[in-house]
Write a protein that holds these residues in place. Sequence first.
Motif, short mmCIF file in Angstrom:
data_model
loop_
_atom_site.label_atom_id
_atom_site.label_comp_id
_atom_site.label_asym_id
_atom_site.label_seq_id
_atom_site.Cartn_x
_atom_site.Cartn_y
_atom_site.Cartn_z
N LEU A 1 6.86 -1.99 1.23
CA LEU A 1 7.70 -1.58 0.10
C LEU A 1 8.99 -0.99 0.65
O LEU A 1 8.98 -0.35 1.70
CB LEU A 1 7.01 -0.50 -0.74
N THR A 2 10.09 -1.20 -0.07
CA THR A 2 11.31 -0.49 0.30
C THR A 2 11.14 0.97 -0.10
O THR A 2 10.24 1.31 -0.89
CB THR A 2 12.54 -1.06 -0.43
N ALA B 1 8.95 2.28 -3.22
CA ALA B 1 7.86 3.23 -2.97
C ALA B 1 8.01 4.49 -3.82
O ALA B 1 7.03 5.00 -4.35
CB ALA B 1 7.79 3.58 -1.49
N GLU B 2 9.23 4.98 -3.96
CA GLU B 2 9.45 6.17 -4.79
C GLU B 2 9.11 5.89 -6.25
O GLU B 2 8.51 6.73 -6.92
CB GLU B 2 10.89 6.66 -4.63
N LYS B 3 9.47 4.72 -6.74
CA LYS B 3 9.17 4.36 -8.14
C LYS B 3 7.68 4.12 -8.34
O LYS B 3 7.11 4.53 -9.36
CB LYS B 3 9.98 3.13 -8.56
N VAL C 1 0.86 -1.18 0.00
CA VAL C 1 0.00 0.00 0.00
C VAL C 1 0.90 1.23 0.00
O VAL C 1 1.93 1.26 0.68
CB VAL C 1 -0.92 0.05 1.24
N LEU C 2 0.49 2.23 -0.77
CA LEU C 2 1.29 3.45 -0.87
C LEU C 2 0.39 4.67 -0.92
O LEU C 2 -0.61 4.68 -1.64
CB LEU C 2 2.14 3.41 -2.15
N LEU C 3 0.75 5.68 -0.17
CA LEU C 3 0.15 7.00 -0.30
C LEU C 3 1.17 7.87 -1.02
O LEU C 3 2.34 7.88 -0.67
CB LEU C 3 -0.12 7.62 1.08
N GLY D 1 3.63 12.67 -7.73
CA GLY D 1 4.59 11.58 -7.71
C GLY D 1 5.53 11.48 -6.53
O GLY D 1 6.54 10.79 -6.64
N LEU D 2 5.23 12.09 -5.41
CA LEU D 2 6.09 11.95 -4.24
C LEU D 2 5.50 10.99 -3.24
O LEU D 2 4.31 11.05 -2.93
CB LEU D 2 6.31 13.31 -3.57
N LYS D 3 6.33 10.09 -2.73
CA LYS D 3 5.93 9.11 -1.72
C LYS D 3 5.62 9.83 -0.41
O LYS D 3 6.39 10.67 0.04
CB LYS D 3 7.07 8.11 -1.52
#
Length: 158
Positions: free
Chosen positions: A42-43, A47-49, A27-29, A34-36
């Motif tokens: 996720l590493t 996460a940045e990618k 899961v990512l916010l 495009g900024l984490k």
Amino acid sequence: MSNTNPPQDLSWLLEDFTRRVPGVMHVLLSSTDGLKLAQASLTTVQAEKVAAALSGLQSLSSALVDILEITASPSGLKQVLVEHEGFMLCLMKVGQGLPVGHGNAGTDPRTVGTCLGVVVEPRADPGQIAYEAGLLSVSLGEYLSTPVRRGGAAASGR
């Protein structure tokens, strides 16, 4: 009251979501540019990618509104579902570019929206994932708008 501070670290909440909802892998916010902002499972590099990729999907949605001359807001993304043989991705826009405390007053140009990306196993129930992600996004949406950044390459025209 306007919130100009970066969002608090909400990774703990995403980690709980990952443990609680069957089939969730990551899961990512991220901000719509495009900024984490926060991640689970996720590493930092991943996460940045992924944040950059989610921004691209959000931009693609906006571009299609323009290209197809659809009567809708280019920023009106609700959800994107990507089905791949190895995973499914549910992308939802959760922050509407509003400062905290302004409810549904409209888009504030001083903020950038926030997206929630949920990567799940390919056999997960997409309806349940969308439902659970929707609950999470509704409960957090008002707190997740990101202030527009000033300075740097974009501001200097590079």
